[in-house]
Design a protein around this motif. Sequence first.
Motif, mmCIF file in Angstrom:
data_model
loop_
_atom_site.group_PDB
_atom_site.id
_atom_site.type_symbol
_atom_site.label_atom_id
_atom_site.label_comp_id
_atom_site.label_asym_id
_atom_site.label_seq_id
_atom_site.Cartn_x
_atom_site.Cartn_y
_atom_site.Cartn_z
ATOM 1 N N ASN A 129 -7.611 -5.873 -0.594
ATOM 2 C CA ASN A 129 -8.015 -4.874 -1.594
ATOM 3 C C ASN A 129 -6.945 -3.843 -1.926
ATOM 4 O O ASN A 129 -7.112 -3.091 -2.893
ATOM 5 C CB ASN A 129 -9.263 -4.137 -1.103
ATOM 6 N N CYS A 130 -5.889 -3.778 -1.143
ATOM 7 C CA CYS A 130 -4.886 -2.720 -1.318
ATOM 8 C C CYS A 130 -3.485 -3.309 -1.429
ATOM 9 O O CYS A 130 -2.560 -2.911 -0.700
ATOM 10 C CB CYS A 130 -4.956 -1.727 -0.158
ATOM 11 N N GLU A 131 -3.329 -4.256 -2.317
ATOM 12 C CA GLU A 131 -2.044 -4.937 -2.481
ATOM 13 C C GLU A 131 -1.764 -5.178 -3.958
ATOM 14 O O GLU A 131 -2.651 -5.528 -4.728
ATOM 15 C CB GLU A 131 -2.066 -6.265 -1.727
ATOM 16 N N VAL A 132 -0.499 -4.980 -4.347
ATOM 17 C CA VAL A 132 -0.029 -5.250 -5.697
ATOM 18 C C VAL A 132 1.194 -6.144 -5.584
ATOM 19 O O VAL A 132 2.039 -5.943 -4.702
ATOM 20 C CB VAL A 132 0.328 -3.939 -6.439
ATOM 21 N N ASP A 133 1.305 -7.134 -6.452
ATOM 22 C CA ASP A 133 2.336 -8.165 -6.336
ATOM 23 C C ASP A 133 3.345 -8.058 -7.476
ATOM 24 O O ASP A 133 2.988 -8.169 -8.647
ATOM 25 C CB ASP A 133 1.670 -9.541 -6.351
ATOM 26 N N HIS A 162 -8.179 5.997 7.039
ATOM 27 C CA HIS A 162 -8.975 5.516 5.908
ATOM 28 C C HIS A 162 -8.385 4.200 5.426
ATOM 29 O O HIS A 162 -7.178 4.089 5.215
ATOM 30 C CB HIS A 162 -8.974 6.548 4.774
ATOM 31 N N THR A 163 -9.232 3.198 5.242
ATOM 32 C CA THR A 163 -8.737 1.863 4.899
ATOM 33 C C THR A 163 -8.043 1.813 3.542
ATOM 34 O O THR A 163 -7.285 0.884 3.266
ATOM 35 C CB THR A 163 -9.890 0.842 4.889
ATOM 36 N N ARG A 164 -8.294 2.808 2.695
ATOM 37 C CA ARG A 164 -7.672 2.831 1.366
ATOM 38 C C ARG A 164 -6.514 3.829 1.291
ATOM 39 O O ARG A 164 -6.116 4.232 0.207
ATOM 40 C CB ARG A 164 -8.725 3.185 0.313
ATOM 41 N N SER A 165 -5.996 4.236 2.433
ATOM 42 C CA SER A 165 -4.916 5.225 2.439
ATOM 43 C C SER A 165 -3.532 4.583 2.384
ATOM 44 O O SER A 165 -2.523 5.282 2.359
ATOM 45 C CB SER A 165 -5.023 6.134 3.673
ATOM 46 N N ILE A 166 -3.461 3.241 2.385
ATOM 47 C CA ILE A 166 -2.186 2.523 2.249
ATOM 48 C C ILE A 166 -2.365 1.441 1.197
ATOM 49 O O ILE A 166 -3.293 0.641 1.268
ATOM 50 C CB ILE A 166 -1.750 1.847 3.561
ATOM 51 N N VAL A 167 -1.462 1.422 0.208
ATOM 52 C CA VAL A 167 -1.401 0.312 -0.746
ATOM 53 C C VAL A 167 0.030 -0.225 -0.744
ATOM 54 O O VAL A 167 0.991 0.538 -0.889
ATOM 55 C CB VAL A 167 -1.785 0.741 -2.170
ATOM 56 N N ALA A 224 1.046 2.493 -11.000
ATOM 57 C CA ALA A 224 -0.240 2.884 -11.571
ATOM 58 C C ALA A 224 -1.355 1.952 -11.096
ATOM 59 O O ALA A 224 -2.469 2.390 -10.789
ATOM 60 C CB ALA A 224 -0.157 2.878 -13.097
ATOM 61 N N GLU A 225 -1.041 0.655 -11.025
ATOM 62 C CA GLU A 225 -2.025 -0.301 -10.521
ATOM 63 C C GLU A 225 -2.348 -0.024 -9.051
ATOM 64 O O GLU A 225 -3.506 -0.116 -8.629
ATOM 65 C CB GLU A 225 -1.497 -1.723 -10.682
ATOM 66 N N ALA A 226 -1.311 0.319 -8.269
ATOM 67 C CA ALA A 226 -1.524 0.654 -6.862
ATOM 68 C C ALA A 226 -2.448 1.860 -6.727
ATOM 69 O O ALA A 226 -3.308 1.907 -5.837
ATOM 70 C CB ALA A 226 -0.191 0.922 -6.172
ATOM 71 N N LYS A 268 -6.172 1.347 -6.650
ATOM 72 C CA LYS A 268 -6.747 0.792 -5.424
ATOM 73 C C LYS A 268 -7.293 1.881 -4.507
ATOM 74 O O LYS A 268 -8.011 1.584 -3.543
ATOM 75 C CB LYS A 268 -5.695 -0.020 -4.654
ATOM 76 N N MET A 269 -6.937 3.135 -4.800
ATOM 77 C CA MET A 269 -7.360 4.252 -3.950
ATOM 78 C C MET A 269 -8.555 4.965 -4.546
ATOM 79 O O MET A 269 -8.701 5.025 -5.779
ATOM 80 C CB MET A 269 -6.208 5.256 -3.778
ATOM 81 N N PRO A 270 -9.423 5.539 -3.701
ATOM 82 C CA PRO A 270 -10.538 6.348 -4.215
ATOM 83 C C PRO A 270 -10.008 7.548 -4.997
ATOM 84 O O PRO A 270 -8.897 8.038 -4.757
ATOM 85 C CB PRO A 270 -11.270 6.802 -2.956
ATOM 86 N N ILE A 271 -10.806 8.039 -5.909
ATOM 87 C CA ILE A 271 -10.371 9.141 -6.771
ATOM 88 C C ILE A 271 -10.021 10.380 -5.960
ATOM 89 O O ILE A 271 -9.043 11.072 -6.259
ATOM 90 C CB ILE A 271 -11.455 9.463 -7.817
ATOM 91 N N PHE A 272 -10.782 10.679 -4.906
ATOM 92 C CA PHE A 272 -10.481 11.900 -4.140
ATOM 93 C C PHE A 272 -9.119 11.812 -3.466
ATOM 94 O O PHE A 272 -8.435 12.825 -3.292
ATOM 95 C CB PHE A 272 -11.591 12.183 -3.113
ATOM 96 N N ILE A 273 -8.679 10.600 -3.099
ATOM 97 C CA ILE A 273 -7.341 10.435 -2.536
ATOM 98 C C ILE A 273 -6.295 10.553 -3.636
ATOM 99 O O ILE A 273 -5.249 11.192 -3.458
ATOM 100 C CB ILE A 273 -7.221 9.086 -1.799
ATOM 101 N N ARG A 274 -6.563 9.967 -4.792
ATOM 102 C CA ARG A 274 -5.610 10.016 -5.911
ATOM 103 C C ARG A 274 -5.356 11.437 -6.380
ATOM 104 O O ARG A 274 -4.294 11.741 -6.933
ATOM 105 C CB ARG A 274 -6.133 9.156 -7.059
#
Length: 238
Positions: free
Chosen positions: A76-80, A145-150, A169-171, A174-180
């Motif tokens: 869920n937290c990867e961009v290629d 937090h599982t979404r704290s690394i992309v 921007a795509e990465a 992958k993060m919740p809005i409060f983290i962004r």
Amino acid sequence: DSSLSQCYFIDAPLVVDEAIVQAGQGEGNSQSQILADESSGVLAQKLISVGDQFYRGTTADAKGFPGMLSLYDSANCEVDATGSGSTSSAYLIWNDIQGVHWIFGNNSGLNINQWSRQLVTDASGKKYFGWVNNISGYVGLGFGHTRSIVRIKKIKNNSGNYLTDALVAEALTKMPIFIRRSPNLRLLMNSTAQFTLQKSRSTVGTKTDSAILQFASTPIESNGVPIILTDSLPQTEA
């Protein structure tokens, strides 16, 4: 969703031949200055190893703490960036006590202890007097937090595989809005990845007569996220 990595003990021995200390004092340097110079070199080497562990984790040293390579959610937290062969990665992280952060055991960082003069043995079995110390401490990596690394993977200095602002921007998506919205977001990359981002921003064609203005300035951020350069991220990922 949170977890906390275990701290692992770091121990870097310091041994300085007393002949080196005496020679340095003969050139006007104090004993403390000479020993501090020796310590700084060993500390820099140890921090390079810790930096490698931060990214590659047990791939770098099986006896150390897990790194971001194994902690991030690859589903869920990867961009290629779709490069092939030897490539590199960039990491978008939330550097926060609830996200990615260093852990130091015993509420202290790395410590340099007191120097003492001792009889030591070299690699050939010969004994000599030297000044002995060590740099030590407990260190680990917190992942709260599982979404704290992309991870943005497969970046290559090849057209079509550059790191781009669009990939960053795509990465971010992958993060919740409060983290962004946090000011603690950081974008970690090596010099090659930064160079490809710079090339992706460069003007092509004849939009300007100035060749200088056709090449973008060195990137210091992307999508408002500060860039942190590191030599610890390899350029030879398979």
